[in-house]
Design an enzyme around this catalytic site. Sequence first.
Site, PDB file in Angstrom:
ATOM      1  N   CYS A 388      22.136  40.401  81.641  1.00 54.20           N
ATOM      2  CA  CYS A 388      20.983  41.051  82.450  1.00 54.20           C
ATOM      3  C   CYS A 388      20.362  42.021  81.533  1.00 54.20           C
ATOM      4  CB  CYS A 388      21.396  41.462  83.729  1.00 54.20           C
ATOM      5  SG  CYS A 388      20.404  42.594  84.435  1.00 54.20           S
ATOM      6  N   CYS A 391      21.053  45.781  83.028  1.00 58.06           N
ATOM      7  CA  CYS A 391      22.497  46.188  82.885  1.00 58.06           C
ATOM      8  C   CYS A 391      22.608  46.623  81.466  1.00 58.06           C
ATOM      9  CB  CYS A 391      23.500  44.926  83.131  1.00 58.06           C
ATOM     10  SG  CYS A 391      23.586  44.247  84.624  1.00 58.06           S
TER      11      CYS A 391
END
Length: 468
Positions: A388, A391
């Site tokens: 991600c 993230c």
Amino acid sequence: MALAVTSSSSKAIFGSGFLLSSSSSEPKVSQIGSFRLLERPQMAPTIASKRRSSVKPVNAEPKRNDSLVPLAATVVAPEVEEKVEVEDFEQLAKDLEDASPLEIMDKALEKFGNDIAIAFSGAEDVALIEYAHLTGRPYRVFSLDTGRLNPETYHFFDTVEKHYGIHIEYMFPDSVEVQALVRSKGLFSFYEDGHQECCRVRKVRPLRRALKGLRAWITGQRKDQSPGTRSEIPVVQVDPVFEGLDGGTGSLVKWNPVANVQGGDIWNFLRAMNVPVNSLHSKGYISIGCEPCTRPVLPGQHEREGRWWWEDAKAKECGLHKGNIKQEDGKQLNGNGNGPAHSNGAPAVADIFNSQNLVTLTRTGIENLSRLDNRQEPWLVVLYAPWCQFCQAMEGSYIELADKLAGSGVKVGKFRADGEEKEYAKRELQLGSFPTILFYPKHSSKAIKYPSEKRDVDSLMAFVNALR
């Protein structure tokens, strides 16, 4: 009868050269809607031949009648003979790979005439309408009105109709299906359980009905729009998901004239041709969909990051172009199409949030932590997926926060919540999107979810200090 352009002069522009043709006189014609029909002498109907393209979509649904275009009335003629012309669209795609969008558009309109239409979303795909206009050929445009579009988009539809002198053919979702969805799950259920169900009711099914009245459609898909899912779009293809007017196999062709065009070049074209655009673009919106599911993006962010931002970074598809989602051959994919998978179904990419001051929690560890009523110290835990990009973007600040909290009595941990752990995390750990940050107080089993998207060190520290 044959279709003719309404203007007395027409233009065609291919590549960098210009070809202009004009006529000083026109035959007498009768006009229907925006097209003129050129009258020709009647021929004796001894043999009627039907030209058809044989193509092969998959997963076609049963034939339906509520389509964009009603079926033509049946004419009985003696000695009808059907001639089937097989078209190799894979070869055609190769032949047109280096063609300009205008050439591709012209070829599409030439081949399918009134049996093809442009799918218009109300964003920069207005370029498709401009290309069709420049060919000088008649063309049709349809759009999906989900009932949740921005006011600016509705105003833009009206502007486009007036600018080009056309009538957009709007498709609407089934009112009974929308009513059932909203009554059972509320107006904003997609924030809790994903956008696919809402998109299926408001977009995919209306599109399916529209395409049942066509033999081909034209989309604004580009390879650079979503590298994770659209990187292998051909300029023309057999539609792998939907079926067209004839039903069954070989009934629909999908044209993607701007597949090889960069987003910046699309905008250069729109400015050069003085094409009207959606006013949302000037407010930071690039990819535009429904109002609750679209927001502006920051400078440097990818255009699809403004769509369904609460979900996995690479799952940015509503289902309209499901057949173009890239799958890696010979490799197991996780449920979101995020690449090769570990044994637990999570994509095989390098882990993140690696620090001696960070505790890596297993499924058992996070379950035990969640069950404790009286912890010896509070915990801050990030639920993440290493692939991600959001993230990855907060990795530095989270590690810095862990270093600052070392020895303070607050434990800092991480739990990888993608793959097979995702359903558990959504059900038990309040996971909505990656990353999700939870604070476990010292004397309570209930975790408190960090509500902000500000993930800098100071903001995260203020959250911790307010609760510990």
